[in-house]
Design an enzyme around this catalytic site. Structure first.
Site, short mmCIF file in Angstrom:
data_model
loop_
_atom_site.label_atom_id
_atom_site.label_comp_id
_atom_site.label_asym_id
_atom_site.label_seq_id
_atom_site.Cartn_x
_atom_site.Cartn_y
_atom_site.Cartn_z
N HIS A 155 -24.22 7.15 -12.17
CA HIS A 155 -23.97 6.36 -10.94
C HIS A 155 -24.53 7.06 -9.70
CE1 HIS A 155 -20.96 4.28 -13.48
NE2 HIS A 155 -20.65 5.50 -13.86
N SER A 276 -48.21 9.62 7.80
CA SER A 276 -47.91 8.36 8.48
C SER A 276 -48.90 8.20 9.62
CB SER A 276 -46.48 8.42 9.00
OG SER A 276 -46.34 7.58 10.12
N LYS A 282 -44.26 13.09 9.07
CA LYS A 282 -44.04 12.48 7.75
C LYS A 282 -44.98 12.99 6.66
CE LYS A 282 -41.59 9.50 6.70
NZ LYS A 282 -41.62 8.08 7.03
N GLU A 289 -44.53 5.81 -5.13
CA GLU A 289 -44.15 4.45 -4.71
C GLU A 289 -45.11 3.40 -5.27
OE1 GLU A 289 -43.42 4.37 -0.40
OE2 GLU A 289 -42.67 6.40 -0.61
#
Ligand code: ARG
Length: 460
Positions: A155, A276, A282, A289
């Site tokens: 979980h 970024s 970043k 992804e």
């Protein structure tokens, strides 16, 4: 002029010509098409269906076309619809009348079926090899991290102690099954549909065993209607790829989490991350992804082909021309995802201190071990579970950890606790005590690593 122009009074409408044509994407089957035709011509010659000289001329003509295509000297045309008719018409323009004998006892239906199988067969082998390389990368990373403590989760809550090696070997086992799934698919599809003709074979004395053998198939397919209608092999391949991508996507999701400041379990190499356009601080896990995103695209291909095939009567229908793009796109996607993802894992820097901190910090991942300690001293597990539950509650109230409690505090809830409780709660002992088959103990993970190494070695 169309190869099938005889029956027609009018030219094909130019929009229909484009619409009907598949050359834009099936050109990539050129090598399989020529290989299949060479086998067919060889067999026709051997069976006396064409003369030995004709067979030889056809074969030499096809070989020359292959060389020219590979040298980049051939342009295909939509007027010839697909790769099969493009190559046949090229052959005719080069060797003349004899070329027109090549299509004896054959249809484009069995031709495309055999080409497509050969193409998928080769690509499966390549994909398997790329997965095996990834397995080696995982094994090496695991070897370096057999003692790297990592919280195991359920979980997404810290649950029990594990190690990074144990975690990586979970993925190694998923990939192992992906390899065997692809191998199964390969074995099942390795039958030659060539000779099935349009749907009902032919009255010529062809030798299907011979063409199957020449093309490296285990045997000819058993039923001609099935041979030209079946795209199971492609669907099975897309299913295996969907499962493979699902595994990569889960792994990607974990890497994305692990890169976040909330976890910081790993730092990706600069070469495998991106910046970024606006936020100068970043560093983003774009590779992971994209792999997660492209998984959707592969699932889409599986659903596309399942849907294309679900309502078409036997045997060939033009709908089936829609089988190629989803398969090609999947092959390209999987072959792009696997190596970059593997290199990203290979080059990422592990932060053992952060993993360790997460395992130790106030999350009681040794609570099961505490209960097991009481069980070893004679208490039934359910009672031990209650006792430790109370202890955890106390710890939370007092801002303590189990192993920072004093012996007196332990003994307040049970007099079975003795000085050796601290050894039992020691994280390294918690991990290495779990040496049941499949567990995270260093000796057991070493066995898991050896098993995957043997699996890879058998295939090299
Ligand atoms: N381009 C076709 C395909 O990809 C080849 C088979 C055509 N057969 C036919 N009867 N129209 O499926």
């Amino acid at each position: 002029m169309k190869l099938w122009a005889g029956r027609f009074q009018k030219e094909t409408d130019s929009a229909v010509n484009d619409f009907n044509s598949s050359i834009a994407f099936d050109a990539r089957l050129y090598r399989q098409d020529i290989t299949g035709s060479i086998a067919h011509a060889t067999m026709l010659g051997e069976q006396g269906i064409v003369s030995p000289q004709e067979a030889e001329d056809i074969i030499n003509g096809l070989k020359a076309i292959l060389a020219d295509i590979e040298a980049g000297n051939v342009e295909f045309t939509v007027d010839m619809e697909d790769i099969h008719m493009n190559i046949e018409s090229l052959l005719t323009s080069r060797i003349g009348q004899t070329a027109k004998r090549l299509h004896t006892a054959r249809s484009r239906n069995d031709q495309v079926a055999v080409d497509f199988r050969m193409y998928v067969r080769e690509e499966i082998q390549e994909i398997i090899n790329i997965i095996l390389n990834f397995e080696t990368i995982l094994v090496n990373k695991a070897k370096e991290n057999v003692n790297t403590l990592l919280p195991g989760y359920t979980h997404l809550q810290r649950a029990q102690p594990s190690t990074l090696a144990h975690h990586l070997m979970a993925y190694a086992n998923m990939l192992k099954r992906d390899v065997t799934r692809l191998e199964d698919c390969l074995e099942r599809m390795n039958e030659s549909p060539l000779g099935a003709g349009a749907l009902a074979t032919t009255t010529y004395p062809i030798n299907r065993n011979r063409t199957a053998e020449l093309l490296g198939f285990a045997k000819p397919t058993d039923n001609s209607l099935d041979s030209v209608s079946d795209r199971d092999f492609a669907i099975e391949f897309l299913s295996a790829c969907s499962i493979l991508m699902m595994h990569l996507s889960r792994f990607a999701e974990e890497i994305i989490l692990w890169c976040s400041w909330e976890f910081k379990y790993v730092e990706l190499d600069d070469a495998y991350s991106t910046g970024s356009s606006m936020m100068p601080q970043k560093k983003n896990p774009d590779v992971a992804e994209l792999v997660r995103g492209k998984t959707g695209r592969v699932y889409g291909s599986l659903i596309t082909l399942l849907t294309v095939m679900k309502g078409i009567p036997l045997a060939y229908n033009k709908d089936m021309q829609e089988d190629k793009e989803p398969v090609f796109d999947t092959i390209d996607t999987v072959k792009m995802c696997l190596p970059v993802f593997a290199s990203m894992i290979d080059t990422m820097v592990v932060k053992p201190e952060n993993m360790r901190r997460a395992a130790l910090d106030g999350c009681f991942i040794n609570a099961t071990d505490c209960a097991d300690y009481l069980v070893k001293k004679g208490l039934p597990f359910r009672e031990a579970y209650m006792v430790v539950g109370k202890l955890v509650h106390t710890c939370i109230e007092q801002g303590e950890n189990l192993d920072t409690l004093t012996l007196e505090e332990f003994r307040e809830v049970s007099d079975l606790f003795q000085e050796d409780i601290y050894q039992a709660l020691y994280m390294k002992n918690c991990v290495n005590g779990r040496k049941a088959i499949g567990g995270p103990a260093a000796v057991e993970v070493a066995r898991q690593i050896a098993a995957i190494e043997a699996f890879v070695a058998e295939r090299q």
